[in-house]
Design an enzyme around this catalytic site. Structure first.
Site, PDB file in Angstrom:
ATOM      1  N   LYS A 278     -54.801   9.375 -39.720  1.00  0.00           N
ATOM      2  CA  LYS A 278     -54.604   9.508 -41.061  1.00  0.00           C
ATOM      3  C   LYS A 278     -54.733  10.934 -41.446  1.00  0.00           C
ATOM      4  O   LYS A 278     -55.607  11.742 -41.103  1.00  0.00           O
ATOM      5  CB  LYS A 278     -55.424   8.737 -41.987  1.00  0.00           C
ATOM      6  CG  LYS A 278     -54.824   8.057 -43.175  1.00  0.00           C
ATOM      7  CD  LYS A 278     -55.996   7.146 -43.659  1.00  0.00           C
ATOM      8  CE  LYS A 278     -55.585   6.275 -44.840  1.00  0.00           C
ATOM      9  NZ  LYS A 278     -56.778   5.849 -45.466  1.00  0.00           N
ATOM     10  N   VAL A 279     -53.516  11.579 -41.860  1.00  0.00           N
ATOM     11  CA  VAL A 279     -53.399  13.052 -42.569  1.00  0.00           C
ATOM     12  C   VAL A 279     -53.220  13.072 -43.914  1.00  0.00           C
ATOM     13  O   VAL A 279     -52.497  12.518 -44.356  1.00  0.00           O
ATOM     14  CB  VAL A 279     -52.596  13.887 -41.629  1.00  0.00           C
ATOM     15  CG1 VAL A 279     -53.086  13.982 -39.962  1.00  0.00           C
ATOM     16  CG2 VAL A 279     -51.231  13.513 -41.852  1.00  0.00           C
TER      17      VAL A 279
END
Ligand code: E4P
Length: 217
Positions: free
Chosen positions: A83-84
């Site tokens: 997840k970014v």
């Protein structure tokens, strides 16, 4: 529509997965910080339980740091998704990690323009936060409908993961809009089961049945 659990709590995840209607899990640094133990071990355990996509978020804010942490998160288990955040560095990291075959969930999406960037960067998932938009007086679900329209126009493969779901109406509206996934805290998933008429109806059926059994005995 797929249903994910938005939690890092292993007990809650085990209980809900056992029912058989859970497709994945999302976590974030705030959720993992609440749980005891090592976060990598916890994510590994969650992957073994759910056997579906499990998002673990980078905490670096620069491109190089996100890539390093992204590789580390992806190495935890084959089910891990990196997840970014939806920042310039996050989108760049998404493009790089996706190019390497690592699945990326672009999080903290609050506009259709941002969702377009996530799709162009090859994100596997984009996470628009409906509850947090509602909190500031903007209808979160309108954003979901906009993203569905845009992605359909161009056949983007990025899946729309409706995040920050606070109640069953968010889940129902996500399904009506054609979003791919809703991720919900365990308490919201519990609420999906509940209807007072189901409870009252079942009580009456059982009472009526007990009466008949008493007469027969
Ligand atoms: C999604 O991946 C996020 O973890 C989450 O849905 C955020 O929800 P909140 O706004 O209730 O914290």
């Amino acid at each position: 529509m797929k249903l994910f659990i938005d939690s890092g709590n292993i007990k809650d995840i085990e209980t809900l997965v056992a029912i058989g209607i859970i497709d994945g899990v999302t976590t974030n640094p705030s959720l993992l910080a609440k749980e005891p133990g090592n976060y990598r071990d916890n994510l590994k355990r969650i992957c073994q339980i759910v056997k579906g996509p499990v998002s673990g978020e980078v905490t670096a804010t620069d491109f190089a740091g996100m890539i390093q942490q992204g590789h580390d998160i992806a190495a935890i288990d084959e089910y891990m998704v990196v997840k970014v955040p939806l920042t310039r560095d996050g989108i760049k990291a998404c493009k790089t990690l996706s190019g390497e075959g690592i699945r990326v969930n672009v999080t903290l999406c609050f506009s259709a323009a941002q969702a377009l960037l996530a799709a162009k960067a090859g994100a596997t998932f984009v996470s628009p936060f409906v509850g947090r938009l509602d909190d500031v007086g903007t209808t979160g679900m309108d954003l979901i409908r906009e993203i569905v329209d845009i992605y359909e126009n161009y056949d983007f493969t990025t899946e729309i993961l409706v995040a920050s779901c606070r109640h069953p109406i968010h889940v129902v509206e996500a399904a009506r809009s054609g979003a791919d996934i809703a991720t919900c805290p365990p308490a919201v998933i519990d609420q999906l089961f509940n209807h007072p008429l189901t409870t009252i109806g079942l009580e009456k059926f059982l009472k009526d049945w007990e009466k008949t059994q008493a007469v027969k005995a």
